[in-house]
Design a protein around this motif. Structure first.
Motif, mmCIF file in Angstrom:
data_model
loop_
_atom_site.group_PDB
_atom_site.id
_atom_site.type_symbol
_atom_site.label_atom_id
_atom_site.label_comp_id
_atom_site.label_asym_id
_atom_site.label_seq_id
_atom_site.Cartn_x
_atom_site.Cartn_y
_atom_site.Cartn_z
ATOM 1 N N PHE A 35 0.836 -1.203 0.000
ATOM 2 C CA PHE A 35 0.000 0.000 0.000
ATOM 3 C C PHE A 35 0.875 1.259 0.000
ATOM 4 N N VAL A 36 1.845 1.302 0.902
ATOM 5 C CA VAL A 36 2.692 2.497 1.004
ATOM 6 C C VAL A 36 3.478 2.686 -0.287
ATOM 7 N N LEU A 37 4.014 1.576 -0.830
ATOM 8 C CA LEU A 37 4.840 1.681 -2.033
ATOM 9 C C LEU A 37 4.023 2.195 -3.219
ATOM 10 N N VAL A 38 2.824 1.638 -3.429
ATOM 11 C CA VAL A 38 2.001 2.057 -4.567
ATOM 12 C C VAL A 38 1.608 3.528 -4.408
ATOM 13 N N CYS A 39 1.125 3.890 -3.214
ATOM 14 C CA CYS A 39 0.677 5.276 -3.006
ATOM 15 C C CYS A 39 1.828 6.257 -3.161
ATOM 16 N N SER A 40 2.973 5.944 -2.570
ATOM 17 C CA SER A 40 4.074 6.906 -2.647
ATOM 18 C C SER A 40 4.606 6.982 -4.071
ATOM 19 N N ASN A 41 4.616 5.847 -4.797
ATOM 20 C CA ASN A 41 5.044 5.877 -6.191
ATOM 21 C C ASN A 41 4.140 6.787 -7.019
ATOM 22 N N ILE A 42 2.817 6.649 -6.812
ATOM 23 C CA ILE A 42 1.874 7.484 -7.558
ATOM 24 C C ILE A 42 2.105 8.954 -7.219
ATOM 25 N N MET A 43 2.209 9.245 -5.933
ATOM 26 C CA MET A 43 2.349 10.627 -5.494
ATOM 27 C C MET A 43 3.639 11.248 -6.022
ATOM 28 N N ILE B 38 2.996 -1.919 -7.706
ATOM 29 C CA ILE B 38 2.232 -3.148 -7.464
ATOM 30 C C ILE B 38 3.129 -4.373 -7.654
ATOM 31 N N GLY B 39 3.921 -4.363 -8.760
ATOM 32 C CA GLY B 39 4.808 -5.501 -9.027
ATOM 33 C C GLY B 39 5.829 -5.697 -7.927
ATOM 34 N N MET B 40 6.488 -4.612 -7.536
ATOM 35 C CA MET B 40 7.486 -4.706 -6.462
ATOM 36 C C MET B 40 6.842 -5.164 -5.163
ATOM 37 N N GLY B 41 5.639 -4.632 -4.883
ATOM 38 C CA GLY B 41 4.944 -5.016 -3.658
ATOM 39 C C GLY B 41 4.623 -6.497 -3.644
ATOM 40 N N ILE B 42 4.154 -7.016 -4.804
ATOM 41 C CA ILE B 42 3.847 -8.447 -4.872
ATOM 42 C C ILE B 42 5.127 -9.259 -4.702
ATOM 43 N N GLY B 43 6.207 -8.816 -5.361
ATOM 44 C CA GLY B 43 7.481 -9.529 -5.237
ATOM 45 C C GLY B 43 7.939 -9.597 -3.795
ATOM 46 N N TYR B 44 7.859 -8.463 -3.103
ATOM 47 C CA TYR B 44 8.269 -8.420 -1.695
ATOM 48 C C TYR B 44 7.391 -9.341 -0.856
ATOM 49 N N THR B 45 6.056 -9.214 -1.056
ATOM 50 C CA THR B 45 5.130 -10.000 -0.234
ATOM 51 C C THR B 45 5.360 -11.495 -0.439
ATOM 52 N N LEU B 46 5.501 -11.919 -1.722
ATOM 53 C CA LEU B 46 5.711 -13.345 -1.986
ATOM 54 C C LEU B 46 6.986 -13.826 -1.302
ATOM 55 N N THR B 47 8.052 -13.036 -1.389
ATOM 56 C CA THR B 47 9.317 -13.479 -0.812
ATOM 57 C C THR B 47 9.225 -13.590 0.704
ATOM 58 N N VAL B 48 8.647 -12.564 1.357
ATOM 59 C CA VAL B 48 8.581 -12.662 2.825
ATOM 60 C C VAL B 48 7.644 -13.786 3.257
ATOM 61 N N VAL B 49 6.561 -14.026 2.493
ATOM 62 C CA VAL B 49 5.664 -15.118 2.878
ATOM 63 C C VAL B 49 6.374 -16.465 2.707
ATOM 64 N N LEU B 50 7.165 -16.586 1.633
ATOM 65 C CA LEU B 50 7.928 -17.824 1.438
ATOM 66 C C LEU B 50 8.885 -18.058 2.601
#
Lengths: 210, 223
Positions: free
Chosen positions: B51-59, B136-148
């Protein structure tokens, strides 16, 4: 009083080591610990900025944010204070303390975005903010400053120990995929394991409960 | 038109494998190591982070022509800190247990090098849509890695996954995996596995610790 301060100081260095136990400031820990002198310079700058940042942010929290009920602005205010402070320290050292600037100068811009500094300013408010009511502001302030220095020294200890470990690891013939960063992380795991042995040492040594 | 569509998709998928922020770019190690003690923490952190990454990227992409180059870092930090504060307030109100479990690592998203790095490397040079997709892509990449990573650590360390008992009764848990050394060990082994796969595919990259100023310093040291 003195015993409690000593207990806080040593527990921050050994038991709650910021790098190896709490994971604050892993970037410089892995990035700058290749040589002993650069790890000393980096951690010197970190100790200095951590002390200054805590000295500034703790009164801000107690005297400005808490009475005005603005606790939710903590993150924004603290990071801005740290950013300004680092800039200010850099300018001040450049002008008046050239020798210190030459030793720490290159590391200062890195410190704004170092988790250690923001972490210590938030954590001392969590840990010692309540002491303002019970023990008075002066005591709580001293406790938080000792905590900040202790955390900084803990960071320095981890950096220096690890730069020694790294020197040995780098000459080793690691298996192919482990070369470089992965074997460094495994070495960090073993260093961190050794710090787990300090659990409970401070409470028993000083006979206090923290 | 078709070509543009492909490039949008590639921006989105870039962060998941090719430039995976944790395992390939080695950014944001602090939070990765700290939140992977349990899968629930990892998912919570991943969502907050995305959420933070997408919002700050847009802003930042919106303001990319307004922010003066000299003070870009403080500007980025203020924008990111604003969104982090929103996440903190929402989490405290609705998922207080997660808020307590993540502790100081939630405000520490402000100084997370992935977000600052993407702001500096991508959002300040690209359009709003591209920046949002990148986030969004970076966020998904991060989330998948930490969940793994959290999956490995939680199963070995406490025999559960997301709180459910999945290992048989006689399984002896390796307590160290949920503690500090386990995080370093798991991260190191996972990265070695990643390098091994890269070697097989002949796509090995040189890893440097991510934060941009650190990179400059390392290059200075190497010379």
């Amino acid at each position: 009083m003195f015993v409690k301060l000593a207990a806080i100081f040593f527990s921050m260095i050994l038991v709650n080591n910021y790098v190896l136990v709490k994971f604050y400031g892993i970037c410089p820990f892995l990035g700058v610990s290749k040589k002993l002198d650069s790890s000393l310079g980096m951690s010197g700058a970190v100790i200095f900025v951590m002390f200054m940042a805590t000295a500034v942010t703790f009164p801000i929290q107690i005297f400005v944010l808490d009475p005005a009920d603005l606790g939710y602005l903590q993150t924004i205010v603290f990071i801005l204070v740290i950013a300004v402070l680092v800039q200010f320290i850099e300018i001040f050292l450049k002008k008046y303390m050239v020798s210190l600037y030459n030793a720490l100068g290159v590391y200062l811009p890195l410190i704004t975005t170092n988790c250690c500094v923001l972490a210590v300013t938030i954590l001392v408010v969590d840990d010692y903010g309540a002491d303002v009511q019970t023990l008075g502001f002066a005591v709580a302030y001293i406790e938080s400053l000792v905590c900040a220095i202790g955390s900084g020294v803990g960071f320095m200890l981890a950096m220096c120990l690890f730069s020694g470990v790294r020197k040995r690891v780098e000459v080793c013939d690691a298996p192919g995929p482990f070369k470089g960063l992965p074997i460094t992380l495994v070495a960090a795991a073993i260093t961190s394991l050794s710090f787990m042995g300090f659990g409970g040492i401070v409470e028993n040594l000083f006979n206090v409960t923290l | 038109m078709a070509q543009e569509k492909v490039s949008k998709v590639s921006i989105l998928t870039n962060g998941i494998i090719k430039e995976n922020p944790v395992l390939r770019l080695v950014l944001g190690t602090c939070s990765t190591l700290a939140v992977t003690t349990a899968v629930s923490n990892a998912i919570g952190m991943g969502v907050a982070f995305t959420f933070v990454l997408v919002c700050s990227n847009i802003m930042i992409a919106l303001l990319r022509n307004v922010i003066p180059a000299k003070v870009h870092l403080p500007c980025y930090i203020v924008i990111i800190a604003g969104f982090v504060t929103i996440v903190q307030m929402v989490m405290q109100a609705y998922v207080n247990s997660l808020y307590t479990a993540l502790g100081v690592f939630l405000p520490l998203i402000v100084v997370n090098c992935i977000i600052l790095g993407r702001a500096e490397m991508f959002a300040c040079k690209n359009t709003v849509v591209d920046s949002a997709l990148d986030g969004i892509g970076m966020g998904i990449g991060y989330t998948l890695t930490v969940v793994l990573m959290a999956t490995i650590r939680e199963i070995l360390g406490s025999g559960t996954w997301l709180g459910f008992q999945i290992m048989p009764k006689g399984f002896v848990t390796i307590g160290i995996m949920t503690q500090a050394p386990g995080a370093f060990l798991c991260f190191g082994l996972l990265m070695a596995l990643c390098v091994w796969v890269e070697d097989k595919l002949d796509a090995r990259i040189e890893r440097k610790i991510g934060c941009q100023p650190l990179k400059d310093l390392q290059e200075g040291e190497d010379k």
